[in-house]
Motif scaffolding. Sequence first.
Motif, mmCIF file in Angstrom:
data_model
loop_
_atom_site.group_PDB
_atom_site.id
_atom_site.type_symbol
_atom_site.label_atom_id
_atom_site.label_comp_id
_atom_site.label_asym_id
_atom_site.label_seq_id
_atom_site.Cartn_x
_atom_site.Cartn_y
_atom_site.Cartn_z
ATOM 1 N N VAL A 1 -18.076 12.668 -15.333
ATOM 2 C CA VAL A 1 -17.518 12.925 -16.722
ATOM 3 C C VAL A 1 -18.027 14.026 -17.509
ATOM 4 O O VAL A 1 -18.993 14.759 -17.108
ATOM 5 C CB VAL A 1 -18.052 11.777 -17.531
ATOM 6 N N PRO A 2 -16.963 14.639 -18.165
ATOM 7 C CA PRO A 2 -17.427 15.859 -18.938
ATOM 8 C C PRO A 2 -18.258 15.584 -20.014
ATOM 9 O O PRO A 2 -18.660 14.582 -20.552
ATOM 10 C CB PRO A 2 -16.071 15.923 -19.559
ATOM 11 N N GLU A 3 -18.992 16.474 -20.362
ATOM 12 C CA GLU A 3 -20.081 16.597 -21.558
ATOM 13 C C GLU A 3 -19.308 16.666 -22.950
ATOM 14 O O GLU A 3 -18.761 17.347 -23.264
ATOM 15 C CB GLU A 3 -21.138 17.721 -21.499
ATOM 16 N N VAL A 4 -19.833 15.468 -23.903
ATOM 17 C CA VAL A 4 -19.540 15.289 -25.183
ATOM 18 C C VAL A 4 -20.415 16.371 -25.940
ATOM 19 O O VAL A 4 -21.515 16.273 -25.948
ATOM 20 C CB VAL A 4 -19.532 14.156 -25.718
ATOM 21 N N LEU A 5 -19.937 17.277 -26.707
ATOM 22 C CA LEU A 5 -20.488 18.268 -27.445
ATOM 23 C C LEU A 5 -20.645 18.083 -28.825
ATOM 24 O O LEU A 5 -21.609 18.413 -29.461
ATOM 25 C CB LEU A 5 -19.668 19.715 -27.217
ATOM 26 N N ALA A 6 -19.818 17.093 -29.545
ATOM 27 C CA ALA A 6 -19.828 16.757 -30.871
ATOM 28 C C ALA A 6 -18.775 15.884 -31.319
ATOM 29 O O ALA A 6 -17.884 15.786 -30.620
ATOM 30 C CB ALA A 6 -19.549 18.206 -31.732
ATOM 31 N N VAL A 7 -19.177 14.877 -32.227
ATOM 32 C CA VAL A 7 -18.303 13.934 -32.434
ATOM 33 C C VAL A 7 -18.332 13.906 -34.158
ATOM 34 O O VAL A 7 -19.236 13.905 -34.689
ATOM 35 C CB VAL A 7 -18.948 12.341 -32.240
ATOM 36 N N ARG B 1 -23.274 10.338 -19.003
ATOM 37 C CA ARG B 1 -23.500 11.666 -18.408
ATOM 38 C C ARG B 1 -24.609 11.735 -17.633
ATOM 39 O O ARG B 1 -24.962 12.639 -16.881
ATOM 40 C CB ARG B 1 -23.743 12.524 -19.890
ATOM 41 N N SER B 2 -25.692 10.773 -17.817
ATOM 42 C CA SER B 2 -26.875 10.972 -17.126
ATOM 43 C C SER B 2 -26.932 9.980 -15.800
ATOM 44 O O SER B 2 -27.870 9.897 -15.324
ATOM 45 C CB SER B 2 -28.093 10.373 -17.835
ATOM 46 N N THR B 3 -25.528 9.517 -15.657
ATOM 47 C CA THR B 3 -25.406 8.684 -14.134
ATOM 48 C C THR B 3 -24.518 9.373 -13.265
ATOM 49 O O THR B 3 -24.221 10.566 -13.555
ATOM 50 C CB THR B 3 -24.767 7.346 -14.713
#
Length: 362
Positions: free
Chosen positions: A102-108, A96-98
């Motif tokens: 890509v989409p952001e992952v909100l919860a796992v 995500r910081s590159t």
Amino acid sequence: MSAPIAPDDIVQIPAEAEANSRPPLLVLQPLLGFLDAHGLGDGPIRATPIGEGHSNVTYLIERDGAEVVLRRPPRPPLPPSAHNVLREARLLRALRSTPARVPEVLAVCDEEATIGAPFYLMERILGEVIVSSVPAALDTPAERRRIGEELIDALVEIHAVDWRAAGLEDFGKPTGYLERQLRRFTGLWELNKTREIPAVERVGRWLAEHMPDSMGTSTIVHGDYRLGNTMYAPEAPARLTAVLDWEMATIGDPLADIGYLCMMWAQAGDPSEGLRAALGNVTRAEGFNTREELIARYEERSGRSVGDIRWYITLALWKSVVFMEGNYKRAIAGTTDDPYLAQFGDGVLELADRAEEVALGG
């Protein structure tokens, strides 16, 4: 295209599934509690299957104040190490910081008891996935060419990521990637096969006997990089907004992604019948880049020489045979309702023959 919904796919509480012969894909009440705990909307859940639905299961989850995408494995039985959505979520968070898109992952959620399998939730990105047609705003020769250029540029960005700096030192082994691929998929073939197909065995031996030295520095490898696993903004100019479906990603030889992309990319003059032709038929239209042009742009943008790509295309075809046979096995066992997978019976034979043709210089 979305996967069909069967009566036993979604239940409100676990007790509703007790009389069913298969486990559910979603259990809404505990999922609602998980969403509440993570501040993701309010009120009842509306769940809709999205995507092609042929591997990991993907749902659009809607409630007041939130629209998120849920990814979970398909129903068991599953091959060892396959469909690992927790690993996929870890990679997406690292990327995500590159510059990777890509989409952001909100919860796992790693607790299987919640809905019956691990899952993660990511942001919903509005856009178009190009599978069988091009969105009207992008359906011109100039925009079609730009679609291919964006596809290559996004892959170059992925291969340029410093995966060690991103915290992925233990995500995969940077050496011996090609050898491991052959071992893994040879083993998967033994698990997945529903019949004897001599061409699969012959191609496996050819790959082992002609294995190239991995070229240059190891990179993140997507493992399933194709047009249908990306999303584009709906308006011109064509702009790739997200790369999706990272379950096959690892650290290894970047040319494996180029071989796979070329395998899935149809162009004028290719056979116009059969499953492989149907998978990539959209890119035959005027303006779309040829495979040679895609490779040339990759070399120019990455500074990496591709050389003879035949071995990598053969590897991609062979791996696709193994995967397709596994999906076909799920279809005939009744663990999936996706009618598309039932077509793989003949498609596996077709791809196995094509892999042998390419290996022998066809």
